[in-house]
Write a protein that holds these residues in place. Structure first.
Motif, PDB file in Angstrom:
ATOM      1  N   TRP A  79      13.498 -27.991   8.893  1.00 24.94           N
ATOM      2  CA  TRP A  79      13.745 -29.164   8.067  1.00 24.94           C
ATOM      3  C   TRP A  79      13.147 -30.401   8.722  1.00 24.94           C
ATOM      4  O   TRP A  79      12.479 -31.195   8.073  1.00 24.94           O
ATOM      5  N   PHE A  80      13.364 -30.564  10.011  1.00 24.50           N
ATOM      6  CA  PHE A  80      12.833 -31.754  10.683  1.00 24.50           C
ATOM      7  C   PHE A  80      11.333 -31.652  10.918  1.00 24.50           C
ATOM      8  O   PHE A  80      10.646 -32.668  10.968  1.00 24.50           O
ATOM      9  N   GLN A  82       9.336 -30.574   8.704  1.00 24.93           N
ATOM     10  CA  GLN A  82       8.791 -31.049   7.433  1.00 24.93           C
ATOM     11  C   GLN A  82       8.958 -32.554   7.271  1.00 24.93           C
ATOM     12  O   GLN A  82       8.197 -33.194   6.551  1.00 24.93           O
ATOM     13  N   THR A  83       9.955 -33.116   7.946  1.00 19.36           N
ATOM     14  CA  THR A  83      10.263 -34.533   7.795  1.00 19.36           C
ATOM     15  C   THR A  83       9.499 -35.409   8.779  1.00 19.36           C
ATOM     16  O   THR A  83       9.042 -36.493   8.414  1.00 19.36           O
ATOM     17  N   TYR A  84       9.369 -34.963  10.014  1.00 22.97           N
ATOM     18  CA  TYR A  84       8.743 -35.764  11.067  1.00 22.97           C
ATOM     19  C   TYR A  84       7.508 -35.067  11.607  1.00 22.97           C
ATOM     20  O   TYR A  84       7.587 -33.952  12.104  1.00 22.97           O
TER      21      TYR A  84
END
Length: 115
Positions: A79-80, A82-84
């Motif tokens: 998830w992270f 994809q975000t950062y």
């Protein structure tokens, strides 16, 4: 950084534990920290994967329980990821908050379930 999983209660049985939801959250936190600390040049990204391994070693889950713990770690990481794409001030805030939350979960589990 503090060790998050150092003194969690160990379980030798594979049955569902009353603290599985907390372990699932802790696994997600460890996956997140593994990713974010790596991109934020902390040179301790592998520490969080090692913490996850220590959690699995302490719990000795098998079957579906083990799969859920690993999936939680991977979910936090992915998830992270994809975000950062790079370290940002917001990523550093997430790191700080997740270290605090993970340490709290660990303390609470130890206080409640350790023998």
């Amino acid at each position: 950084m503090t060790t998050i999983c150092g003194a969690l209660p160990a379980r030798a049985q594979d049955g569902a534990a009353p603290f599985d939801a907390e372990l699932q959250r802790l696994a997600e936190i460890l996956g997140t920290l593994h990713y974010l600390r790596g991109i934020c040049a902390a040179n301790d990204g592998a520490k969080w994967r090692n913490e996850m391994q220590a959690l699995i070693d302490a719990e000795t889950p098998s079957g579906e329980r083990r799969a859920r713990m690993i999936a939680g770690f991977n979910r936090g990481y992915n998830w992270f990821q994809q975000t950062y794409r790079a370290c940002t001030p917001a990523a550093n805030v997430v790191i700080r908050r997740y270290v605090e939350e993970g340490a709290k979960i660990s303390r609470d589990l130890t206080a409640r379930y350790a023998n």
